[in-house]
Design an enzyme around this catalytic site. Structure first.
Site, PDB file in Angstrom:
ATOM      1  N   ASP A  74      -0.098   5.108   0.741  1.00 30.51           N
ATOM      2  CA  ASP A  74      -0.482   6.124   2.086  1.00 30.51           C
ATOM      3  C   ASP A  74      -0.396   5.352   3.392  1.00 30.51           C
ATOM      4  O   ASP A  74      -1.110   4.768   3.565  1.00 30.51           O
ATOM      5  CB  ASP A  74      -1.783   7.039   1.547  1.00 30.51           C
ATOM      6  CG  ASP A  74      -1.437   7.949   0.497  1.00 30.51           C
ATOM      7  OD1 ASP A  74      -0.805   9.003   0.883  1.00 30.51           O
ATOM      8  OD2 ASP A  74      -1.971   7.582  -0.819  1.00 30.51           O
ATOM      9  N   ASP A 116       1.002  -0.989   0.069  1.00 29.51           N
ATOM     10  CA  ASP A 116       0.014  -0.056  -0.029  1.00 29.51           C
ATOM     11  C   ASP A 116       0.982   1.212  -0.064  1.00 29.51           C
ATOM     12  O   ASP A 116       2.086   1.198   0.320  1.00 29.51           O
ATOM     13  CB  ASP A 116      -0.754  -0.093   1.242  1.00 29.51           C
ATOM     14  CG  ASP A 116      -1.617   1.200   1.562  1.00 29.51           C
ATOM     15  OD1 ASP A 116      -2.336   1.582   0.609  1.00 29.51           O
ATOM     16  OD2 ASP A 116      -1.355   1.891   2.519  1.00 29.51           O
ATOM     17  N   ASP A 142      -1.237  -0.313   6.177  1.00 30.86           N
ATOM     18  CA  ASP A 142      -1.476   0.151   7.529  1.00 30.86           C
ATOM     19  C   ASP A 142      -2.846   0.233   8.031  1.00 30.86           C
ATOM     20  O   ASP A 142      -3.345   0.410   9.111  1.00 30.86           O
ATOM     21  CB  ASP A 142      -1.020   1.621   7.441  1.00 30.86           C
ATOM     22  CG  ASP A 142      -1.651   2.529   6.704  1.00 30.86           C
ATOM     23  OD1 ASP A 142      -1.861   2.313   5.358  1.00 30.86           O
ATOM     24  OD2 ASP A 142      -2.502   3.473   7.268  1.00 30.86           O
TER      25      ASP A 142
END
Lengths: 221, 221
Positions: free
Chosen positions: B9, B7, B166
């Site tokens: 961001d 991922d 995250d």
């Protein structure tokens, strides 16, 4: 249980993400970038300890002058990023319920008076509300001083008090004050982080706490 | 295990708190205030789903036009709040390590191309880096499409891929793609939230992942 002591930012008003981004920006500007998630988990401790922790992250201690300068700059950036302060859902109703039921309650915040005032204004409180802020005590959270000063003004013993907060700093200070901590998710911590820090119960926000208030066995005085 | 899909961001660049405050402000401006911690936990899903979730919070569905308008406004406010994008600690080194060790890897992000480009530029990547963004697939996270498209371009099977993210949306999409999820705390979720969403391992940030990379049994190809 006879009294409830509330943290302010992240517990009654929705300000944690504004404070986090403001600190992230101020620290980066000053040449000491700290990751956002680490800044987030410093919010709610005293400003002095927060700048010390930032110093630890970048590997050198900050002078008192530097720390003071950063805190001033944070105040200015915060106002720019988040000009409006919104009560969290249920916050105003919860405080109104406690007043009506004659259950003792107060606010104890690591914020300085001027900053606390802006958050308190958003909550539509009566003038006789018991409020203890950073300027009333020598040491802020996670030292127990703020909660102990609030409990004394409420005229109850520490063992009769709940502390409601969104950060591990509230729960740590509550344990040190021999009070029972209640965590709220509204500051952005995970539920288990709050239980592991010693929360007796965890609710989403003040609205869920109000819905569940019978679980707390509070009595009027 | 032969490949790592990242991922972007909150996983490689430190942008989550900027995105959270930008969405919080945009939604409040539009008369639909959503609590900060709830906005935080929507970051990383597709913009369309995020605006739908915001509609749910305020009790009415948004039209496509409204959703599009909010997403545009979010892009503008985000740039104002967070003009610089910082790689998370270890992100650049981790990607460099994978290149040097000839371990296949790519990026799969729910962000649109223009927004993803700004984050990718901060990471100093080679031109042939495999990147899949919102414009490449019909449905973003938590649908598995982004990860499956990335895995195909890497020329491996889903079972050979780790997904590093995250947010719970990354872990949910990884499970649906039959890939193994690895959580990072750098997006601000608690560790247990990531394990409960299915993470096989959780590390603080890319630097800790790099330090522990021998735990993952990756092999070159």
């Amino acid at each position: 249980m006879r009294a409830v002591i509330f943290d302010l930012d992240g517990t009654l008003v929705d300000t944690v993400y504004g404070h986090t981004l403001a600190w992230q920006r101020v620290l980066a500007e000053a040449g000491m970038p700290v990751e956002g998630w680490k800044v987030h988990r410093l919010i709610g401790m005293s400003g002095g300890l927060l700048t010390q922790a930032a110093g630890h992250e970048i590997g050198r201690p900050l002078s008192d002058g530097e720390a003071e300068q950063l805190q001033k700059r944070h105040g200015a950036v915060y106002k720019e990023l988040m000009p409006d302060r919104r009560p969290l859902p249920g916050a105003v109703d919860l405080l109104r319920h406690l007043r009506r039921e004659k259950i003792k309650h107060g606010v104890a915040t690591s914020g300085r008076r001027a900053d606390a005032k802006a958050s308190l204004d958003a909550l539509d409180l009566p003038d006789d509300m018991v409020v203890v802020d950073r300027d009333d005590v020598e040491r802020a959270k996670p030292e127990p001083d703020l909660f102990l000063a609030c409990q004394e003004r409420l005229g109850v013993t520490p063992e009769e008090c709940y502390v409601v907060g969104d950060a591990v700093w509230d729960l740590l200070a509550a344990r040190r004050a021999a009070m029972l901590g209640i965590g709220l998710l509204s500051g952005g911590y995970g539920q288990e982080e709050l239980y592991q820090a010693g929360a007796y119960r965890v609710y989403s926000n003040p609205a869920e706490l109000l819905d569940s208030i019978y679980q707390l066995g509070l009595r009027p005085s």
